[in-house]
Design an enzyme around this catalytic site. Structure first.
Site, short mmCIF file in Angstrom:
data_model
loop_
_atom_site.label_atom_id
_atom_site.label_comp_id
_atom_site.label_asym_id
_atom_site.label_seq_id
_atom_site.Cartn_x
_atom_site.Cartn_y
_atom_site.Cartn_z
N GLY A 78 -2.79 -0.38 -5.39
CA GLY A 78 -1.36 -0.58 -5.48
C GLY A 78 -0.81 0.03 -6.76
N HIS A 138 0.15 -0.83 -11.87
CA HIS A 138 -0.94 -1.03 -12.82
C HIS A 138 -1.07 0.13 -13.79
CE1 HIS A 138 -1.97 -4.19 -10.09
NE2 HIS A 138 -2.36 -3.37 -9.14
N LYS A 162 -11.26 -1.44 -6.28
CA LYS A 162 -11.15 -2.80 -6.83
C LYS A 162 -11.22 -3.79 -5.66
CE LYS A 162 -7.15 -2.21 -9.01
NZ LYS A 162 -6.80 -0.92 -8.37
N ASP A 174 -7.35 -3.06 -0.06
CA ASP A 174 -7.98 -1.85 -0.59
C ASP A 174 -9.31 -1.58 0.10
OD1 ASP A 174 -6.50 -1.02 -3.47
OD2 ASP A 174 -6.21 -3.08 -2.81
N HIS A 221 -1.51 -8.97 -10.32
CA HIS A 221 -0.46 -8.85 -9.31
C HIS A 221 0.65 -9.87 -9.48
CE1 HIS A 221 -3.91 -6.72 -7.56
NE2 HIS A 221 -2.98 -5.89 -7.18
#
Lengths: 202, 330
Positions: free
Chosen positions: B54, B57, B105, B110, B218
Protein backbone atom coordinates in the site's frame (compact mmCIF):
# COMPACT_ATOMS: atom_id res chain seq x y z
CA UNK A 1 -29.29 -25.66 -27.48
CA UNK A 2 -26.48 -28.20 -27.30
CA UNK A 3 -23.63 -25.74 -27.23
CA UNK A 4 -22.88 -22.11 -26.45
CA UNK A 5 -20.98 -20.18 -29.10
CA UNK A 6 -19.05 -16.96 -28.65
CA UNK A 7 -22.13 -14.79 -29.15
CA UNK A 8 -24.09 -16.62 -26.45
CA UNK A 9 -21.17 -16.42 -24.00
CA UNK A 10 -20.73 -12.73 -24.70
CA UNK A 11 -24.46 -12.13 -24.12
CA UNK A 12 -24.23 -14.08 -20.84
CA UNK A 13 -21.37 -11.88 -19.60
CA UNK A 14 -23.06 -8.68 -20.77
CA UNK A 15 -26.23 -9.64 -18.84
CA UNK A 16 -24.13 -10.49 -15.76
CA UNK A 17 -22.35 -7.11 -15.85
CA UNK A 18 -25.59 -5.20 -16.35
CA UNK A 19 -27.38 -7.08 -13.54
CA UNK A 20 -24.55 -6.58 -11.07
CA UNK A 21 -24.17 -2.88 -11.94
CA UNK A 22 -27.93 -2.51 -11.29
CA UNK A 23 -27.49 -4.03 -7.84
CA UNK A 24 -24.16 -2.62 -6.60
CA UNK A 25 -26.04 -0.59 -3.99
CA UNK A 26 -27.56 -3.76 -2.55
CA UNK A 27 -24.19 -5.58 -2.65
CA UNK A 28 -22.47 -2.66 -0.93
CA UNK A 29 -25.13 -2.65 1.76
CA UNK A 30 -24.54 -6.37 2.44
CA UNK A 31 -20.80 -5.70 2.67
CA UNK A 32 -21.37 -2.72 4.95
CA UNK A 33 -23.22 -4.99 7.37
CA UNK A 34 -20.78 -7.90 7.08
CA UNK A 35 -17.47 -6.42 5.97
CA UNK A 36 -15.85 -3.08 5.31
CA UNK A 37 -18.25 -1.68 2.72
CA UNK A 38 -15.88 -1.43 -0.23
CA UNK A 39 -17.17 -4.48 -2.11
CA UNK A 40 -19.63 -2.65 -4.37
CA UNK A 41 -17.08 0.02 -5.29
CA UNK A 42 -14.40 -2.53 -6.17
CA UNK A 43 -16.90 -4.60 -8.15
CA UNK A 44 -18.14 -1.59 -10.07
CA UNK A 45 -14.62 -0.61 -11.08
CA UNK A 46 -13.80 -4.20 -12.10
CA UNK A 47 -16.90 -4.43 -14.27
CA UNK A 48 -16.21 -1.03 -15.82
CA UNK A 49 -12.74 -2.25 -16.81
CA UNK A 50 -14.26 -5.54 -18.05
CA UNK A 51 -16.53 -3.64 -20.45
CA UNK A 52 -13.49 -1.88 -21.92
CA UNK A 53 -11.53 -5.13 -22.19
CA UNK A 54 -14.49 -6.86 -23.84
CA UNK A 55 -14.32 -4.60 -26.91
CA UNK A 56 -13.80 -7.01 -29.79
CA UNK A 57 -13.73 -10.14 -27.62
CA UNK A 58 -15.70 -12.73 -29.54
CA UNK A 59 -14.71 -16.29 -28.72
CA UNK A 60 -15.55 -17.73 -25.27
CA UNK A 61 -11.93 -17.83 -24.05
CA UNK A 62 -11.32 -14.22 -25.07
CA UNK A 63 -14.52 -13.09 -23.33
CA UNK A 64 -13.55 -14.73 -20.05
CA UNK A 65 -9.92 -13.55 -20.33
CA UNK A 66 -11.19 -9.97 -20.67
CA UNK A 67 -13.27 -10.35 -17.50
CA UNK A 68 -10.46 -12.13 -15.63
CA UNK A 69 -7.86 -9.45 -16.40
CA UNK A 70 -10.26 -6.75 -15.25
CA UNK A 71 -10.80 -8.45 -11.89
CA UNK A 72 -7.07 -9.14 -11.46
CA UNK A 73 -6.57 -5.39 -11.69
CA UNK A 74 -8.97 -4.71 -8.81
CA UNK A 75 -8.13 -3.96 -5.20
CA UNK A 76 -9.25 -5.88 -2.17
CA UNK A 77 -9.20 -9.65 -1.85
CA UNK A 78 -12.43 -10.59 -3.65
CA UNK A 79 -11.27 -8.90 -6.89
CA UNK A 80 -8.17 -11.04 -7.46
CA UNK A 81 -10.02 -14.20 -6.38
CA UNK A 82 -12.75 -13.54 -8.94
CA UNK A 83 -9.98 -12.83 -11.46
CA UNK A 84 -8.49 -16.28 -10.90
CA UNK A 85 -11.98 -17.84 -10.91
CA UNK A 86 -12.92 -16.38 -14.31
CA UNK A 87 -9.46 -17.30 -15.60
CA UNK A 88 -10.22 -21.01 -15.23
CA UNK A 89 -13.29 -20.55 -17.45
CA UNK A 90 -11.06 -18.89 -20.06
CA UNK A 91 -8.60 -21.77 -19.84
CA UNK A 92 -11.20 -24.56 -20.10
CA UNK A 93 -13.47 -23.06 -22.76
CA UNK A 94 -13.07 -24.01 -26.34
CA UNK A 95 -15.74 -23.01 -28.80
CA UNK A 96 -18.43 -24.19 -28.61
CA UNK A 97 -18.89 -24.39 -24.84
CA UNK A 98 -20.53 -27.66 -23.89
CA UNK A 99 -21.59 -29.38 -20.69
CA UNK A 100 -18.22 -31.08 -20.22
CA UNK A 101 -15.99 -28.04 -20.42
CA UNK A 102 -18.47 -26.07 -18.30
CA UNK A 103 -18.08 -28.70 -15.57
CA UNK A 104 -14.28 -28.71 -15.93
CA UNK A 105 -14.10 -24.91 -15.84
CA UNK A 106 -16.31 -24.49 -12.78
CA UNK A 107 -14.59 -27.33 -10.93
CA UNK A 108 -11.08 -25.99 -11.54
CA UNK A 109 -12.23 -22.44 -10.84
CA UNK A 110 -13.76 -23.30 -7.45
CA UNK A 111 -10.63 -25.27 -6.53
CA UNK A 112 -8.34 -22.33 -7.34
CA UNK A 113 -10.37 -19.94 -5.20
CA UNK A 114 -10.49 -22.44 -2.33
CA UNK A 115 -6.72 -22.90 -2.49
CA UNK A 116 -5.81 -19.20 -2.75
CA UNK A 117 -8.48 -17.97 -0.34
CA UNK A 118 -8.02 -20.90 2.06
CA UNK A 119 -11.81 -21.13 2.33
CA UNK A 120 -14.04 -24.19 2.58
CA UNK A 121 -17.79 -24.52 2.09
CA UNK A 122 -19.49 -23.12 5.19
CA UNK A 123 -17.01 -20.30 5.81
CA UNK A 124 -19.52 -17.72 4.53
CA UNK A 125 -17.64 -16.71 1.40
CA UNK A 126 -18.05 -16.80 -2.39
CA UNK A 127 -16.95 -20.45 -2.20
CA UNK A 128 -20.37 -21.34 -0.71
CA UNK A 129 -21.93 -20.61 -4.12
CA UNK A 130 -19.00 -21.66 -6.33
CA UNK A 131 -18.70 -25.24 -5.07
CA UNK A 132 -22.39 -26.27 -5.32
CA UNK A 133 -22.60 -24.71 -8.80
CA UNK A 134 -19.54 -26.71 -9.89
CA UNK A 135 -21.05 -29.90 -8.43
CA UNK A 136 -24.32 -29.27 -10.28
CA UNK A 137 -22.44 -28.77 -13.56
CA UNK A 138 -20.45 -31.98 -13.00
CA UNK A 139 -23.63 -33.96 -12.30
CA UNK A 140 -25.31 -32.50 -15.41
CA UNK A 141 -22.30 -33.35 -17.57
CA UNK A 142 -22.32 -36.93 -16.35
CA UNK A 143 -25.85 -37.43 -17.64
CA UNK A 144 -24.99 -35.55 -20.86
CA UNK A 145 -27.33 -32.63 -20.21
CA UNK A 146 -26.95 -29.67 -22.60
CA UNK A 147 -25.37 -26.41 -21.43
CA UNK A 148 -28.75 -24.65 -21.07
CA UNK A 149 -30.07 -27.26 -18.66
CA UNK A 150 -26.70 -27.58 -16.87
CA UNK A 151 -26.43 -23.83 -16.29
CA UNK A 152 -30.05 -23.69 -15.12
CA UNK A 153 -29.24 -26.28 -12.46
CA UNK A 154 -25.97 -24.53 -11.59
CA UNK A 155 -27.86 -21.26 -11.08
CA UNK A 156 -30.29 -22.94 -8.68
CA UNK A 157 -27.45 -24.57 -6.75
CA UNK A 158 -25.48 -21.30 -6.54
CA UNK A 159 -28.58 -19.46 -5.36
CA UNK A 160 -29.22 -22.03 -2.61
CA UNK A 161 -25.55 -21.85 -1.64
CA UNK A 162 -25.61 -18.07 -1.47
CA UNK A 163 -28.77 -18.10 0.65
CA UNK A 164 -27.16 -20.58 3.03
CA UNK A 165 -24.52 -17.95 3.91
CA UNK A 166 -27.18 -15.84 5.64
CA UNK A 167 -27.20 -18.05 8.69
CA UNK A 168 -23.48 -18.81 8.78
CA UNK A 169 -20.85 -17.35 11.04
CA UNK A 170 -17.94 -16.19 8.89
CA UNK A 171 -14.69 -18.12 9.16
CA UNK A 172 -12.74 -16.45 6.37
CA UNK A 173 -12.80 -13.14 4.57
CA UNK A 174 -13.80 -9.72 5.79
CA UNK A 175 -16.94 -10.89 7.55
CA UNK A 176 -14.82 -13.00 9.92
CA UNK A 177 -13.70 -9.76 11.61
CA UNK A 178 -17.22 -8.77 12.62
CA UNK A 179 -18.36 -12.18 13.92
CA UNK A 180 -21.97 -12.36 15.07
CA UNK A 181 -22.76 -8.99 13.47
CA UNK A 182 -22.67 -10.68 10.06
CA UNK A 183 -25.11 -13.44 10.95
CA UNK A 184 -28.32 -12.93 8.98
CA UNK A 185 -26.45 -11.15 6.18
CA UNK A 186 -25.93 -12.93 2.83
CA UNK A 187 -22.33 -12.94 1.67
CA UNK A 188 -22.12 -10.47 -1.24
CA UNK A 189 -19.43 -12.53 -3.00
CA UNK A 190 -21.64 -15.63 -2.95
CA UNK A 191 -24.57 -13.55 -4.21
CA UNK A 192 -22.40 -12.30 -7.09
CA UNK A 193 -21.60 -15.90 -8.06
CA UNK A 194 -25.31 -16.75 -8.02
CA UNK A 195 -25.99 -13.75 -10.26
CA UNK A 196 -23.29 -14.94 -12.66
CA UNK A 197 -24.91 -18.34 -13.19
CA UNK A 198 -28.43 -16.85 -13.24
CA UNK A 199 -27.36 -14.56 -16.10
CA UNK A 200 -26.48 -17.54 -18.32
CA UNK A 201 -30.04 -18.23 -19.35
CA UNK A 202 -31.25 -14.71 -19.91
CA UNK B 1 -8.12 22.63 13.66
CA UNK B 2 -8.74 19.87 11.10
CA UNK B 3 -5.79 18.27 9.33
CA UNK B 4 -5.20 19.59 5.82
CA UNK B 5 -3.12 17.71 3.24
CA UNK B 6 -1.39 19.08 0.14
CA UNK B 7 -3.17 17.27 -2.68
CA UNK B 8 -5.34 17.84 -5.75
CA UNK B 9 -7.72 14.89 -5.59
CA UNK B 10 -7.47 12.03 -3.07
CA UNK B 11 -8.20 9.53 -5.87
CA UNK B 12 -5.25 10.82 -7.93
CA UNK B 13 -2.79 11.24 -5.06
CA UNK B 14 -0.83 8.01 -5.54
CA UNK B 15 -0.52 8.41 -9.33
CA UNK B 16 0.46 12.07 -9.13
CA UNK B 17 2.99 11.41 -6.37
CA UNK B 18 4.55 8.58 -8.41
CA UNK B 19 4.89 10.93 -11.39
CA UNK B 20 6.41 13.66 -9.26
CA UNK B 21 8.78 11.25 -7.56
CA UNK B 22 10.07 9.83 -10.85
CA UNK B 23 10.56 13.31 -12.30
CA UNK B 24 12.56 14.25 -9.21
CA UNK B 25 15.03 11.38 -9.68
CA UNK B 26 15.40 11.09 -13.45
CA UNK B 27 18.81 9.43 -13.42
CA UNK B 28 17.76 6.73 -10.99
CA UNK B 29 14.20 5.70 -11.70
CA UNK B 30 11.34 6.01 -14.13
CA UNK B 31 7.61 5.53 -13.60
CA UNK B 32 5.16 3.41 -15.55
CA UNK B 33 1.72 4.99 -15.23
CA UNK B 34 -0.66 2.13 -16.04
CA UNK B 35 -0.22 -0.33 -14.47
CA UNK B 36 1.60 1.76 -11.91
CA UNK B 37 5.13 0.84 -10.92
CA UNK B 38 8.54 2.49 -10.50
CA UNK B 39 11.56 0.86 -12.17
CA UNK B 40 15.27 1.60 -11.95
CA UNK B 41 16.48 3.62 -14.91
CA UNK B 42 19.36 1.30 -15.80
CA UNK B 43 18.47 -2.38 -15.54
CA UNK B 44 21.20 -4.76 -14.39
CA UNK B 45 21.93 -8.34 -15.41
CA UNK B 46 21.13 -10.07 -12.12
CA UNK B 47 18.27 -11.58 -10.11
CA UNK B 48 15.64 -8.84 -9.88
CA UNK B 49 14.12 -7.61 -6.62
CA UNK B 50 10.50 -6.46 -6.66
CA UNK B 51 8.60 -5.17 -3.66
CA UNK B 52 5.50 -3.13 -3.04
CA UNK B 53 2.46 -2.68 -0.91
CA UNK B 54 0.00 0.00 0.00
CA UNK B 55 1.00 3.63 -0.41
CA UNK B 56 1.34 5.89 2.61
CA UNK B 57 4.60 4.30 3.83
CA UNK B 58 6.95 6.47 1.76
CA UNK B 59 9.84 6.48 1.21
CA UNK B 60 9.14 2.70 1.35
CA UNK B 61 9.18 1.14 -1.31
CA UNK B 62 9.60 3.62 -4.18
CA UNK B 63 12.47 5.38 -2.41
CA UNK B 64 14.49 2.17 -2.43
CA UNK B 65 14.54 1.58 -6.18
CA UNK B 66 18.05 1.85 -7.60
CA UNK B 67 21.48 0.28 -7.55
CA UNK B 68 21.96 -2.10 -4.65
CA UNK B 69 18.31 -2.37 -3.60
CA UNK B 70 15.07 -2.82 -5.57
CA UNK B 71 14.62 -3.10 -9.33
CA UNK B 72 10.90 -2.33 -9.25
CA UNK B 73 8.49 -1.02 -6.60
CA UNK B 74 4.72 -1.43 -6.97
CA UNK B 75 2.51 1.05 -5.11
CA UNK B 76 -1.10 0.21 -4.27
CA UNK B 77 -3.72 2.71 -3.16
CA UNK B 78 -3.17 4.21 0.30
CA UNK B 79 -2.86 1.30 2.76
CA UNK B 80 -4.14 -1.20 0.13
CA UNK B 81 -2.22 -3.90 -1.71
CA UNK B 82 -1.25 -3.34 -5.33
CA UNK B 83 -3.31 -5.52 -7.66
CA UNK B 84 -2.11 -8.87 -8.98
CA UNK B 85 -2.22 -7.35 -12.48
CA UNK B 86 0.16 -4.57 -11.38
CA UNK B 87 2.54 -6.99 -9.69
CA UNK B 88 2.58 -9.28 -12.74
CA UNK B 89 3.49 -6.28 -14.92
CA UNK B 90 6.24 -5.36 -12.46
CA UNK B 91 7.65 -8.90 -12.53
CA UNK B 92 7.67 -8.92 -16.33
CA UNK B 93 9.42 -5.54 -16.41
CA UNK B 94 12.00 -6.54 -13.79
CA UNK B 95 12.97 -10.02 -14.97
CA UNK B 96 16.32 -10.35 -16.76
CA UNK B 97 16.04 -14.11 -17.10
CA UNK B 98 17.58 -14.84 -13.69
CA UNK B 99 14.34 -14.88 -11.71
CA UNK B 100 12.66 -12.39 -9.39
CA UNK B 101 12.69 -12.16 -5.60
CA UNK B 102 9.36 -10.76 -4.35
CA UNK B 103 9.79 -9.01 -1.00
CA UNK B 104 6.36 -9.04 0.65
CA UNK B 105 5.29 -7.65 4.02
CA UNK B 106 2.98 -10.01 5.87
CA UNK B 107 -0.56 -8.78 5.14
CA UNK B 108 -3.41 -10.86 3.72
CA UNK B 109 -3.99 -8.66 0.66
CA UNK B 110 -0.30 -8.32 -0.24
CA UNK B 111 0.32 -12.04 0.09
CA UNK B 112 -2.72 -12.88 -2.04
CA UNK B 113 -1.89 -10.45 -4.84
CA UNK B 114 1.86 -11.16 -4.91
CA UNK B 115 1.10 -14.90 -4.68
CA UNK B 116 -1.29 -14.75 -7.63
CA UNK B 117 1.17 -12.65 -9.64
CA UNK B 118 3.89 -15.22 -8.90
CA UNK B 119 1.66 -18.02 -10.23
CA UNK B 120 0.82 -16.05 -13.37
CA UNK B 121 4.53 -15.30 -13.91
CA UNK B 122 5.41 -18.98 -13.49
CA UNK B 123 3.03 -19.83 -16.35
CA UNK B 124 5.04 -17.41 -18.49
CA UNK B 125 8.28 -19.10 -17.49
CA UNK B 126 9.46 -16.48 -15.00
CA UNK B 127 10.82 -17.98 -11.80
CA UNK B 128 9.97 -16.16 -8.58
CA UNK B 129 10.39 -16.64 -4.84
CA UNK B 130 8.42 -14.81 -2.17
CA UNK B 131 10.44 -13.42 0.75
CA UNK B 132 7.86 -12.94 3.47
CA UNK B 133 8.79 -10.30 6.06
CA UNK B 134 7.03 -10.58 9.43
CA UNK B 135 8.89 -8.66 12.12
CA UNK B 136 6.21 -6.83 14.13
CA UNK B 137 6.14 -8.33 17.62
CA UNK B 138 2.88 -6.55 18.46
CA UNK B 139 0.80 -9.03 16.48
CA UNK B 140 2.66 -12.21 17.37
CA UNK B 141 0.15 -14.99 18.03
CA UNK B 142 -0.29 -18.74 17.70
CA UNK B 143 -3.19 -18.46 15.25
CA UNK B 144 -4.37 -15.74 12.91
CA UNK B 145 -2.27 -13.84 10.39
CA UNK B 146 0.70 -13.49 12.80
CA UNK B 147 3.37 -10.80 12.92
CA UNK B 148 2.90 -7.96 10.45
CA UNK B 149 5.70 -6.85 8.17
CA UNK B 150 7.14 -3.44 9.08
CA UNK B 151 10.56 -1.76 9.17
CA UNK B 152 12.67 -4.94 8.84
CA UNK B 153 11.57 -5.00 5.19
CA UNK B 154 14.07 -2.21 4.63
CA UNK B 155 16.93 -4.43 5.87
CA UNK B 156 15.76 -7.29 3.63
CA UNK B 157 15.68 -4.99 0.60
CA UNK B 158 19.09 -3.47 1.35
CA UNK B 159 20.97 -6.67 2.20
CA UNK B 160 19.39 -8.89 -0.47
CA UNK B 161 19.81 -6.05 -2.97
CA UNK B 162 23.54 -5.97 -2.25
CA UNK B 163 23.82 -9.75 -2.57
CA UNK B 164 21.94 -9.67 -5.89
CA UNK B 165 24.36 -7.07 -7.28
CA UNK B 166 27.20 -9.48 -6.44
CA UNK B 167 25.59 -12.28 -8.40
CA UNK B 168 23.71 -14.32 -5.80
CA UNK B 169 21.12 -16.61 -7.39
CA UNK B 170 17.40 -16.66 -6.58
CA UNK B 171 17.63 -19.54 -4.14
CA UNK B 172 20.50 -17.92 -2.23
CA UNK B 173 18.57 -14.65 -2.03
CA UNK B 174 15.46 -16.38 -0.72
CA UNK B 175 17.54 -18.07 1.99
CA UNK B 176 19.25 -14.80 2.86
CA UNK B 177 15.90 -13.01 3.15
CA UNK B 178 14.60 -15.74 5.45
CA UNK B 179 17.71 -15.45 7.63
CA UNK B 180 17.30 -11.67 7.95
CA UNK B 181 13.61 -11.98 8.79
CA UNK B 182 14.31 -14.63 11.42
CA UNK B 183 16.96 -12.37 12.97
CA UNK B 184 14.90 -9.16 13.11
CA UNK B 185 12.04 -7.94 15.29
CA UNK B 186 10.28 -4.59 15.55
CA UNK B 187 8.01 -2.82 18.01
CA UNK B 188 6.38 0.62 17.59
CA UNK B 189 4.42 3.21 19.52
CA UNK B 190 2.47 6.29 18.49
CA UNK B 191 2.01 9.60 20.23
CA UNK B 192 -0.61 10.68 17.68
CA UNK B 193 -2.59 8.86 14.99
CA UNK B 194 -2.47 9.54 11.26
CA UNK B 195 -5.08 11.13 9.00
CA UNK B 196 -6.06 9.62 5.66
CA UNK B 197 -5.56 11.93 2.68
CA UNK B 198 -8.74 13.87 2.07
CA UNK B 199 -10.05 13.30 5.58
CA UNK B 200 -9.77 15.87 8.32
CA UNK B 201 -9.77 13.72 11.47
CA UNK B 202 -7.11 11.27 12.66
CA UNK B 203 -7.89 7.55 12.85
CA UNK B 204 -7.97 7.66 16.67
CA UNK B 205 -7.56 10.16 19.51
CA UNK B 206 -5.08 9.92 22.39
CA UNK B 207 -5.11 11.69 25.72
CA UNK B 208 -2.02 13.78 26.52
CA UNK B 209 -0.85 11.35 29.20
CA UNK B 210 -0.94 8.19 27.07
CA UNK B 211 0.68 6.58 24.04
CA UNK B 212 -0.68 3.91 21.70
CA UNK B 213 1.63 0.92 22.13
CA UNK B 214 2.24 -1.79 19.54
CA UNK B 215 0.93 0.10 16.51
CA UNK B 216 1.46 -1.09 12.96
CA UNK B 217 1.86 1.12 9.91
CA UNK B 218 -1.78 1.51 8.86
CA UNK B 219 -3.10 3.95 11.41
CA UNK B 220 -4.89 1.21 13.30
CA UNK B 221 -5.04 0.86 17.07
CA UNK B 222 -2.11 -0.82 18.76
CA UNK B 223 -2.29 -3.54 21.37
CA UNK B 224 -2.96 -1.15 24.25
CA UNK B 225 -2.53 2.23 25.84
CA UNK B 226 0.49 2.96 28.02
CA UNK B 227 1.39 6.02 30.06
CA UNK B 228 3.32 8.70 28.20
CA UNK B 229 6.86 9.00 29.52
CA UNK B 230 10.38 10.17 28.80
CA UNK B 231 12.24 9.06 25.67
CA UNK B 232 14.35 6.88 27.98
CA UNK B 233 11.31 5.06 29.38
CA UNK B 234 9.53 4.71 26.05
CA UNK B 235 12.68 3.47 24.27
CA UNK B 236 13.20 0.81 26.93
CA UNK B 237 9.55 -0.24 26.59
CA UNK B 238 10.08 -0.81 22.86
CA UNK B 239 13.54 -2.38 23.09
CA UNK B 240 13.03 -4.89 25.89
CA UNK B 241 10.45 -7.16 24.17
CA UNK B 242 12.60 -7.07 21.00
CA UNK B 243 15.74 -8.04 22.94
CA UNK B 244 13.86 -10.84 24.65
CA UNK B 245 12.25 -12.17 21.48
CA UNK B 246 15.59 -12.33 19.66
CA UNK B 247 17.33 -13.75 22.75
CA UNK B 248 20.11 -11.17 22.38
CA UNK B 249 22.84 -11.43 25.01
CA UNK B 250 26.03 -9.59 25.95
CA UNK B 251 28.76 -9.61 23.32
CA UNK B 252 26.41 -9.67 20.33
CA UNK B 253 26.18 -7.00 17.65
CA UNK B 254 23.04 -5.60 16.06
CA UNK B 255 21.80 -3.34 13.32
CA UNK B 256 19.36 -0.88 14.90
CA UNK B 257 16.71 0.92 12.86
CA UNK B 258 15.10 3.80 14.72
CA UNK B 259 12.28 4.63 12.34
CA UNK B 260 9.95 7.61 12.42
CA UNK B 261 6.32 6.85 11.58
CA UNK B 262 5.86 9.92 9.41
CA UNK B 263 5.57 13.08 11.53
CA UNK B 264 8.28 12.58 14.11
CA UNK B 265 11.10 15.09 14.14
CA UNK B 266 14.73 14.13 13.63
CA UNK B 267 15.59 15.54 17.03
CA UNK B 268 13.20 13.08 18.66
CA UNK B 269 14.48 10.14 16.62
CA UNK B 270 18.10 10.98 17.45
CA UNK B 271 17.14 11.11 21.12
CA UNK B 272 15.53 7.68 20.89
CA UNK B 273 18.68 6.44 19.11
CA UNK B 274 20.80 7.76 21.98
CA UNK B 275 18.63 6.03 24.55
CA UNK B 276 18.77 2.81 22.55
CA UNK B 277 22.58 2.94 22.49
CA UNK B 278 22.61 3.46 26.27
CA UNK B 279 20.05 0.76 26.93
CA UNK B 280 21.81 -1.86 24.82
CA UNK B 281 25.31 -0.90 25.98
CA UNK B 282 24.21 -1.51 29.57
CA UNK B 283 23.44 -5.09 28.48
CA UNK B 284 26.72 -5.55 26.63
CA UNK B 285 25.06 -5.43 23.21
CA UNK B 286 26.74 -3.24 20.63
CA UNK B 287 24.87 -1.31 17.95
CA UNK B 288 27.38 -1.96 15.17
CA UNK B 289 25.26 -0.40 12.41
CA UNK B 290 22.31 1.93 12.61
CA UNK B 291 19.80 3.78 10.50
CA UNK B 292 17.83 6.64 12.03
CA UNK B 293 15.11 8.48 10.15
CA UNK B 294 11.59 8.18 8.74
CA UNK B 295 11.77 5.32 6.23
CA UNK B 296 8.72 3.10 6.83
CA UNK B 297 5.92 5.49 7.66
CA UNK B 298 2.19 5.49 8.34
CA UNK B 299 1.20 8.75 6.63
CA UNK B 300 1.58 11.49 9.25
CA UNK B 301 1.54 9.31 12.34
CA UNK B 302 3.67 10.57 15.22
CA UNK B 303 5.80 7.98 16.93
CA UNK B 304 8.56 5.57 16.10
CA UNK B 305 9.50 1.94 15.72
CA UNK B 306 12.62 0.20 16.97
CA UNK B 307 13.97 -2.68 14.89
CA UNK B 308 16.93 -4.81 15.92
CA UNK B 309 18.65 -7.22 13.55
CA UNK B 310 21.21 -9.67 14.93
CA UNK B 311 24.31 -9.10 12.81
CA UNK B 312 26.94 -11.51 11.63
CA UNK B 313 29.94 -10.48 9.52
CA UNK B 314 28.22 -11.40 6.23
CA UNK B 315 25.08 -9.36 6.98
CA UNK B 316 27.15 -6.39 8.18
CA UNK B 317 29.30 -6.47 5.07
CA UNK B 318 26.26 -6.59 2.76
CA UNK B 319 24.65 -3.74 4.72
CA UNK B 320 27.81 -1.68 4.11
CA UNK B 321 27.87 -2.39 0.37
CA UNK B 322 27.23 0.61 -1.88
CA UNK B 323 23.63 1.65 -2.47
CA UNK B 324 22.25 4.42 -4.66
CA UNK B 325 18.52 5.03 -4.40
CA UNK B 326 16.38 8.15 -3.90
CA UNK B 327 16.02 7.51 -0.15
CA UNK B 328 19.18 5.60 0.76
CA UNK B 329 22.64 6.26 -0.65
CA UNK B 330 26.15 5.41 0.55
Amino acid sequence: MDAFGGAEVRAWIDRFIANVLDRTGELTELDRRAGDGDYGTNLRSALGRARVNLEGAEDPAAVFTAVSEAFLNTGGTSGPLFGMWFREFAKAFTEPVNGTNLATAAGNAAAVVQRLGKAEVGHKTMVDAMVPAAQALRAAAERNAGPDQALHEAAAAARTGAESTEQLLARRGRASYVGEHARGVMDPGALTVAMFFAAANG
Amino acid sequence: MPVRALLNDPDELVAEALDGFARSHPGLVRANADPAYLIRAEPADKVALVSGGGSGHEPLHTGFVGTGMLDVAVPGAVFASPTAYQVRAAIRAADRGRGVLLVVKNYTGDLLNFGIAAELAAEEGIETRIALVDDDLATESEDGPGRRGTAAVLAVEKICGAAAERGADLEQLAELAARITTSARTLALATAACTHPGESRPSFELEVDEVEFGVGIHGEHGIGRRPYGSARELTAALADPVLESLGLTGGEEVLAIVNGLGATHGLELATVARELHEHLAARGIRIARSLVGSYVTALDMRGCSVTLLRLDPELAELWDAPVRTPALTW
